[in-house]
Design a protein around this motif. Structure first.
Motif, PDB file in Angstrom:
ATOM      1  N   ARG A   1      72.425  37.087  55.055  1.00 55.26           N
ATOM      2  CA  ARG A   1      72.642  35.640  55.124  1.00 55.26           C
ATOM      3  C   ARG A   1      71.799  34.875  54.100  1.00 55.26           C
ATOM      4  NH1 ARG A   1      73.124  33.468  61.089  1.00 55.26           N
ATOM      5  NH2 ARG A   1      73.932  31.686  59.921  1.00 55.26           N
ATOM      6  N   ILE A   2      71.092  35.610  53.233  1.00 56.25           N
ATOM      7  CA  ILE A   2      70.389  34.981  52.119  1.00 56.25           C
ATOM      8  C   ILE A   2      71.361  34.176  51.273  1.00 56.25           C
ATOM      9  CG2 ILE A   2      70.590  36.983  50.570  1.00 56.25           C
ATOM     10  CD1 ILE A   2      67.653  34.506  50.774  1.00 56.25           C
ATOM     11  N   ARG A   3      72.619  34.610  51.235  1.00 60.73           N
ATOM     12  CA  ARG A   3      73.631  33.884  50.457  1.00 60.73           C
ATOM     13  C   ARG A   3      73.741  32.439  50.929  1.00 60.73           C
ATOM     14  NH1 ARG A   3      76.942  38.578  52.157  1.00 60.73           N
ATOM     15  NH2 ARG A   3      76.808  40.142  50.535  1.00 60.73           N
ATOM     16  N   GLU A   4      73.725  32.238  52.257  1.00 62.19           N
ATOM     17  CA  GLU A   4      73.818  30.891  52.816  1.00 62.19           C
ATOM     18  C   GLU A   4      72.612  30.050  52.404  1.00 62.19           C
ATOM     19  OE1 GLU A   4      74.613  30.867  57.100  1.00 62.19           O
ATOM     20  OE2 GLU A   4      75.384  32.914  56.842  1.00 62.19           O
ATOM     21  N   VAL A   5      71.445  30.648  52.488  1.00 66.78           N
ATOM     22  CA  VAL A   5      70.218  29.941  52.133  1.00 66.78           C
ATOM     23  C   VAL A   5      70.252  29.553  50.659  1.00 66.78           C
ATOM     24  CG1 VAL A   5      67.702  30.109  51.991  1.00 66.78           C
ATOM     25  CG2 VAL A   5      68.908  31.089  53.952  1.00 66.78           C
ATOM     26  N   GLN A   6      70.654  30.485  49.817  1.00 65.15           N
ATOM     27  CA  GLN A   6      70.723  30.197  48.383  1.00 65.15           C
ATOM     28  C   GLN A   6      71.715  29.078  48.085  1.00 65.15           C
ATOM     29  OE1 GLN A   6      71.622  34.122  46.779  1.00 65.15           O
ATOM     30  NE2 GLN A   6      69.513  34.317  46.050  1.00 65.15           N
ATOM     31  N   LYS A   7      72.856  29.102  48.740  1.00 67.65           N
ATOM     32  CA  LYS A   7      73.878  28.080  48.482  1.00 67.65           C
ATOM     33  C   LYS A   7      73.411  26.698  48.918  1.00 67.65           C
ATOM     34  CE  LYS A   7      77.774  31.192  48.395  1.00 67.65           C
ATOM     35  NZ  LYS A   7      78.831  31.838  49.139  1.00 67.65           N
ATOM     36  N   ILE A   8      72.621  26.649  49.972  1.00 68.26           N
ATOM     37  CA  ILE A   8      72.089  25.361  50.451  1.00 68.26           C
ATOM     38  C   ILE A   8      71.017  24.847  49.499  1.00 68.26           C
ATOM     39  CG2 ILE A   8      70.700  24.264  52.261  1.00 68.26           C
ATOM     40  CD1 ILE A   8      72.169  26.230  54.248  1.00 68.26           C
ATOM     41  N   PHE A   9      70.086  25.695  49.117  1.00 71.33           N
ATOM     42  CA  PHE A   9      68.922  25.234  48.356  1.00 71.33           C
ATOM     43  C   PHE A   9      69.106  25.227  46.846  1.00 71.33           C
ATOM     44  CE2 PHE A   9      66.955  25.983  52.475  1.00 71.33           C
ATOM     45  CZ  PHE A   9      66.279  24.780  52.607  1.00 71.33           C
ATOM     46  N   ARG A  10      70.099  25.920  46.345  1.00 70.50           N
ATOM     47  CA  ARG A  10      70.329  25.927  44.886  1.00 70.50           C
ATOM     48  C   ARG A  10      70.507  24.504  44.358  1.00 70.50           C
ATOM     49  NH1 ARG A  10      74.782  27.237  40.930  1.00 70.50           N
ATOM     50  NH2 ARG A  10      73.697  28.396  39.310  1.00 70.50           N
ATOM     51  N   PRO A  11      71.409  23.695  44.932  1.00 67.01           N
ATOM     52  CA  PRO A  11      71.552  22.332  44.404  1.00 67.01           C
ATOM     53  C   PRO A  11      70.389  21.407  44.774  1.00 67.01           C
ATOM     54  CG  PRO A  11      73.106  22.702  46.206  1.00 67.01           C
ATOM     55  CD  PRO A  11      72.433  24.017  45.926  1.00 67.01           C
ATOM     56  N   VAL A  12      69.779  21.625  45.926  1.00 67.94           N
ATOM     57  CA  VAL A  12      68.675  20.765  46.361  1.00 67.94           C
ATOM     58  C   VAL A  12      67.519  20.833  45.365  1.00 67.94           C
ATOM     59  CG1 VAL A  12      66.898  20.464  48.147  1.00 67.94           C
ATOM     60  CG2 VAL A  12      69.276  20.873  48.807  1.00 67.94           C
ATOM     61  N   PHE A  13      67.219  22.047  44.878  1.00 70.39           N
ATOM     62  CA  PHE A  13      66.098  22.247  43.965  1.00 70.39           C
ATOM     63  C   PHE A  13      66.541  22.443  42.517  1.00 70.39           C
ATOM     64  CE2 PHE A  13      64.333  23.624  48.094  1.00 70.39           C
ATOM     65  CZ  PHE A  13      63.282  22.730  48.164  1.00 70.39           C
ATOM     66  N   ASN A  14      67.836  22.200  42.245  1.00 74.15           N
ATOM     67  CA  ASN A  14      68.385  22.414  40.904  1.00 74.15           C
ATOM     68  C   ASN A  14      67.989  23.798  40.394  1.00 74.15           C
ATOM     69  OD1 ASN A  14      69.912  21.754  38.648  1.00 74.15           O
ATOM     70  ND2 ASN A  14      68.152  20.886  37.566  1.00 74.15           N
ATOM     71  N   ALA A  15      68.074  24.772  41.287  1.00 73.31           N
ATOM     72  CA  ALA A  15      67.664  26.138  40.976  1.00 73.31           C
ATOM     73  C   ALA A  15      68.840  26.879  40.336  1.00 73.31           C
ATOM     74  CB  ALA A  15      67.187  26.842  42.237  1.00 73.31           C
ATOM     75  N   THR A  16      69.100  26.564  39.099  1.00 71.98           N
ATOM     76  CA  THR A  16      70.252  27.145  38.404  1.00 71.98           C
ATOM     77  C   THR A  16      70.084  28.641  38.150  1.00 71.98           C
ATOM     78  OG1 THR A  16      69.310  26.474  36.279  1.00 71.98           O
ATOM     79  CG2 THR A  16      70.895  24.963  37.320  1.00 71.98           C
ATOM     80  N   ASP A  17      68.866  29.144  38.301  1.00 71.47           N
ATOM     81  CA  ASP A  17      68.643  30.583  38.118  1.00 71.47           C
ATOM     82  C   ASP A  17      68.875  31.383  39.405  1.00 71.47           C
ATOM     83  OD1 ASP A  17      66.412  29.417  39.330  1.00 71.47           O
ATOM     84  OD2 ASP A  17      65.018  30.840  38.441  1.00 71.47           O
ATOM     85  N   VAL A  18      69.246  30.715  40.488  1.00 73.21           N
ATOM     86  CA  VAL A  18      69.543  31.384  41.756  1.00 73.21           C
ATOM     87  C   VAL A  18      71.056  31.587  41.837  1.00 73.21           C
ATOM     88  CG1 VAL A  18      69.511  31.128  44.271  1.00 73.21           C
ATOM     89  CG2 VAL A  18      67.518  30.446  42.920  1.00 73.21           C
ATOM     90  N   SER A  19      71.473  32.814  42.122  1.00 74.92           N
ATOM     91  CA  SER A  19      72.890  33.179  42.052  1.00 74.92           C
ATOM     92  C   SER A  19      73.758  32.513  43.118  1.00 74.92           C
ATOM     93  CB  SER A  19      73.035  34.693  42.170  1.00 74.92           C
ATOM     94  OG  SER A  19      72.700  35.111  43.484  1.00 74.92           O
ATOM     95  N   GLY A  20      73.245  32.428  44.330  1.00 71.24           N
ATOM     96  CA  GLY A  20      74.076  31.963  45.432  1.00 71.24           C
ATOM     97  C   GLY A  20      74.862  33.102  46.076  1.00 71.24           C
ATOM     98  N   ASP A  21      74.782  34.297  45.496  1.00 68.25           N
ATOM     99  CA  ASP A  21      75.509  35.437  46.060  1.00 68.25           C
ATOM    100  C   ASP A  21      74.575  36.581  46.483  1.00 68.25           C
ATOM    101  OD1 ASP A  21      74.749  36.702  43.674  1.00 68.25           O
ATOM    102  OD2 ASP A  21      76.779  36.790  42.865  1.00 68.25           O
ATOM    103  N   GLY A  22      73.269  36.351  46.399  1.00 68.98           N
ATOM    104  CA  GLY A  22      72.298  37.365  46.819  1.00 68.98           C
ATOM    105  C   GLY A  22      72.080  38.488  45.825  1.00 68.98           C
ATOM    106  N   SER A  23      72.630  38.360  44.632  1.00 68.24           N
ATOM    107  CA  SER A  23      72.544  39.467  43.666  1.00 68.24           C
ATOM    108  C   SER A  23      71.134  39.697  43.121  1.00 68.24           C
ATOM    109  CB  SER A  23      73.529  39.256  42.515  1.00 68.24           C
ATOM    110  OG  SER A  23      73.259  38.053  41.829  1.00 68.24           O
ATOM    111  N   GLU A  24      70.196  38.835  43.451  1.00 68.31           N
ATOM    112  CA  GLU A  24      68.799  39.061  43.063  1.00 68.31           C
ATOM    113  C   GLU A  24      68.185  40.217  43.846  1.00 68.31           C
ATOM    114  OE1 GLU A  24      69.799  34.807  42.308  1.00 68.31           O
ATOM    115  OE2 GLU A  24      70.086  36.155  43.977  1.00 68.31           O
ATOM    116  N   PHE A  25      68.848  40.607  44.921  1.00 67.07           N
ATOM    117  CA  PHE A  25      68.350  41.661  45.807  1.00 67.07           C
ATOM    118  C   PHE A  25      69.215  42.905  45.641  1.00 67.07           C
ATOM    119  CE2 PHE A  25      67.278  37.557  47.515  1.00 67.07           C
ATOM    120  CZ  PHE A  25      65.929  37.688  47.777  1.00 67.07           C
ATOM    121  N   ASP A  26      68.620  44.070  45.879  1.00 59.73           N
ATOM    122  CA  ASP A  26      69.349  45.332  45.761  1.00 59.73           C
ATOM    123  C   ASP A  26      70.157  45.651  47.006  1.00 59.73           C
ATOM    124  OD1 ASP A  26      68.202  46.140  43.155  1.00 59.73           O
ATOM    125  OD2 ASP A  26      66.331  46.217  44.307  1.00 59.73           O
TER     126      ASP A  26
END
Length: 160
Positions: free
Chosen positions: A96-121
């Motif tokens: 469910r990290i995907r949900e967290v990323q999708k919520i906070f990506r625009p809030v923090f303008n975190a353009t380096d966050v995927s939104g799909d959890g691909s930062e994790f193995d």
């Protein structure tokens, strides 16, 4: 069957506990919620806490095969990428990290966050099972702090 060998590391500035958890039979190990040290005044990060975990692992002959995050952290920076770099370990977190990323990506303008959890193995589902050496591990969804929160039952211990 013997339970895990557990070393706890308390990071006072963030009140965070990180763990090194190892199978006594095979010496395979996991690191849970490692901290990357951050000095607010200077704006600099160091790896002192992660290096302490790595030093213990080396001294005891443990092979770190996985880094487990219980949730995405707002209370500290994660040392997981550093430990992965040093050991080749995979990094896992709740799916469910995907949900967290999708919520906070625009809030923090975190353009380096995927939104799909691909930062994790590994993106764990509730009830997933895996092994650390001969230790049997189970993922338990424990949403609360974030929807992505999970706990890990490793042998006879649970890490939340």
């Amino acid at each position: 069957m013997n339970g895990p060998i557990i070393h706890a590391y308390f990071d006072e500035p963030t009140n965070t506990v990180s763990y090194l958890v190892a199978d006594p039979a095979t010496k395979q190990a996991a690191v849970i919620d490692p901290v990357l040290d951050y000095d607010h005044k200077s704006g600099k990060a160091t790896v002192k806490s992660a290096d302490a975990i790595l030093a213990t692992a080396a001294a005891q002959g443990f092979e770190i095969i996985i880094v487990l995050e219980t949730h995405v952290h707002a209370d500290h920076l994660s040392g997981a990428p550093y430990i992965k770099l040093k050991t080749g370990a995979k990094v896992g977190i709740g799916e469910r990290i995907r949900e967290v990323q999708k919520i906070f990506r625009p809030v923090f303008n975190a353009t380096d966050v995927s939104g799909d959890g691909s930062e994790f193995d590994i993106l764990f589902k509730d009830g997933d099972r895996f092994s650390i050496g001969d230790l049997q591990c189970e993922v338990i969804a424990t949403p609360g702090h974030t929807p992505a929160c999970v706990s890990y039952r490793i042998g006879d211990a649970v890490f939340v």
